[in-house]
Scaffold this active site. Structure first.
Site, PDB file in Angstrom:
ATOM      1  N   GLY A 283       0.777  -1.235   0.000  1.00 17.93           N
ATOM      2  CA  GLY A 283       0.000   0.000   0.000  1.00 17.93           C
ATOM      3  C   GLY A 283       0.810   1.289   0.000  1.00 17.93           C
TER       4      GLY A 283
ATOM      5  N   GLU B 221       3.594   4.892   5.173  1.00 17.00           N
ATOM      6  CA  GLU B 221       2.431   3.996   5.120  1.00 17.00           C
ATOM      7  C   GLU B 221       1.300   4.618   4.309  1.00 17.00           C
ATOM      8  OE1 GLU B 221       0.845   1.429   5.302  1.00 17.00           O
ATOM      9  OE2 GLU B 221       1.080   0.267   7.122  1.00 17.00           O
TER      10      GLU B 221
ATOM     11  N   ASP C 172      -5.173   2.835  10.560  1.00 20.47           N
ATOM     12  CA  ASP C 172      -6.564   2.507  10.842  1.00 20.47           C
ATOM     13  C   ASP C 172      -6.690   2.223  12.347  1.00 20.47           C
ATOM     14  OD1 ASP C 172      -9.220   1.868  10.038  1.00 20.47           O
ATOM     15  OD2 ASP C 172      -8.710  -0.242   9.909  1.00 20.47           O
TER      16      ASP C 172
ATOM     17  N   PHE D  41     -14.276   2.803   3.829  1.00 20.37           N
ATOM     18  CA  PHE D  41     -13.268   1.957   3.198  1.00 20.37           C
ATOM     19  C   PHE D  41     -12.806   2.606   1.901  1.00 20.37           C
ATOM     20  CE2 PHE D  41     -11.262  -1.534   1.055  1.00 20.37           C
ATOM     21  CZ  PHE D  41     -10.549  -2.113   2.096  1.00 20.37           C
TER      22      PHE D  41
ATOM     23  N   ASP E  76      -5.980  -1.003  -1.624  1.00 20.23           N
ATOM     24  CA  ASP E  76      -6.729  -1.966  -2.432  1.00 20.23           C
ATOM     25  C   ASP E  76      -8.043  -2.396  -1.803  1.00 20.23           C
ATOM     26  OD1 ASP E  76      -5.304  -3.559  -0.342  1.00 20.23           O
ATOM     27  OD2 ASP E  76      -6.310  -5.216  -1.367  1.00 20.23           O
TER      28      ASP E  76
HETATM   29  P1  IMP Z   1      -4.265  -1.203  11.177  1.00 16.63           P
HETATM   30  O1  IMP Z   1      -3.342  -2.156  11.841  1.00 16.63           O
HETATM   31  O2  IMP Z   1      -5.709  -1.462  11.522  1.00 16.63           O
HETATM   32  O3  IMP Z   1      -3.923   0.246  11.380  1.00 16.63           O
HETATM   33  O4  IMP Z   1      -4.187  -1.604   9.667  1.00 16.63           O
HETATM   34  C1  IMP Z   1      -3.796  -0.785   8.684  1.00 16.63           C
HETATM   35  C2  IMP Z   1      -3.786  -1.542   7.381  1.00 16.63           C
HETATM   36  O5  IMP Z   1      -5.101  -1.998   7.042  1.00 16.63           O
HETATM   37  C3  IMP Z   1      -3.378  -0.599   6.275  1.00 16.63           C
HETATM   38  O6  IMP Z   1      -1.990  -0.605   6.099  1.00 16.63           O
HETATM   39  C4  IMP Z   1      -4.153  -1.131   5.095  1.00 16.63           C
HETATM   40  O7  IMP Z   1      -3.415  -2.130   4.459  1.00 16.63           O
HETATM   41  C5  IMP Z   1      -5.401  -1.740   5.693  1.00 16.63           C
HETATM   42  N1  IMP Z   1      -6.549  -0.793   5.611  1.00 16.63           N
HETATM   43  C6  IMP Z   1      -7.109  -0.107   6.629  1.00 16.63           C
HETATM   44  N2  IMP Z   1      -8.115   0.676   6.207  1.00 16.63           N
HETATM   45  C7  IMP Z   1      -8.197   0.500   4.863  1.00 16.63           C
HETATM   46  C8  IMP Z   1      -9.047   1.050   3.834  1.00 16.63           C
HETATM   47  O8  IMP Z   1      -9.940   1.889   4.057  1.00 16.63           O
HETATM   48  N3  IMP Z   1      -8.807   0.619   2.573  1.00 16.63           N
HETATM   49  C9  IMP Z   1      -7.832  -0.286   2.260  1.00 16.63           C
HETATM   50  N4  IMP Z   1      -7.017  -0.818   3.191  1.00 16.63           N
HETATM   51  C10 IMP Z   1      -7.197  -0.440   4.485  1.00 16.63           C
HETATM   52 MG    MG Z   2      -0.634  -0.902   4.646  1.00 13.15          MG
END
Ligand code: IMP
Ligand code: MG
Length: 178
Positions: free
Chosen positions: A45, A100, A104, A153, A160
């Site tokens: 990403g 990054e 999220d 999302f 992706d």
């Molecule tokens: P976290 O550990 O929940 O912060 O995960 C983050 C990862 O989840 C990011 O690096 C993305 O790969 C994926 N992700 C989180 N939200 C989205 C979104 O809205 N669209 C696509 N990928 C997402």
């Molecule tokens: Mg990512």
């Protein structure tokens, strides 16, 4: 096969994203004046964002890539991160900026930043194109943020949906049809 029950709506235009990347690049160039910056891209990403950002930084830049996957279901990351591809170079004494696509829940990044800190960088910062603060479960300190977005999302610019749409030059929202 092409029976999609969703469509993609633009959230942030290509112009907006490009302008923001230019702005972050200028900030980083100023903050690291006289130094060298080592950008660590979190695949897949972060790749589009990192390449565009690197082009906007005026101090000398080196780059490296790593790929991680979180254990657990695909929709809910567990916070334990598996390194799928590690960095090629050590981080010792480097001014590292992790790049990054999105923060999220913060689980992946919080784990990753702790792990990279142990590798002895001179400094370690985090730069994310997008931030969904309302989704945060674990606190992560973000040093450079492109846009804070609501809990939707999103795809495009490296992000992706089922491995598709990373190539969109803008940020779109996946809208599921009723
Ligand atoms: P976290 O550990 O929940 O912060 O995960 C983050 C990862 O989840 C990011 O690096 C993305 O790969 C994926 N992700 C989180 N939200 C989205 C979104 O809205 N669209 C696509 N990928 C997402
Ligand atoms: Mg990512």
């Amino acid at each position: 096969m092409e029976n999609k029950n969703y469509h993609i709506e633009q959230m942030l235009s290509e112009e907006m994203v490009d302008a923001k990347i230019k702005e972050i690049g200028e900030r980083i160039s100023k903050d690291y004046e006289g130094k060298t910056v080592h950008l660590v891209c979190v695949l897949k990403g972060g790749s589009f964002f990192m390449c565009e950002l690197a082009k906007r930084i005026t101090v000398p830049v080196s780059i490296d890539f790593m790929s991680v996957s979180s254990y657990g279901s695909s929709t809910k990351s567990s916070g334990v991160v598996k390194i799928v591809k590690d960095l090629d170079e050590p981080l010792t004494d480097k001014n590292v900026i992790v790049v990054e696509d999105i923060v999220d829940s913060g689980r992946t990044l919080s784990y990753l930043m702790d792990m990279l800190k142990d590798r002895g960088p001179a400094s370690l910062k985090l730069c994310t194109m997008l931030d969904k603060p309302s989704r945060r479960v674990i606190d992560v300190n973000v040093d450079y943020t492109g846009f804070q977005i609501p809990d939707e999302f999103v795809v495009g610019y490296g992000l992706d949906y089922d491995q598709l749409y990373r190539n969109l030059p803008y940020i779109g929202v996946v809208k599921f049809d009723e």
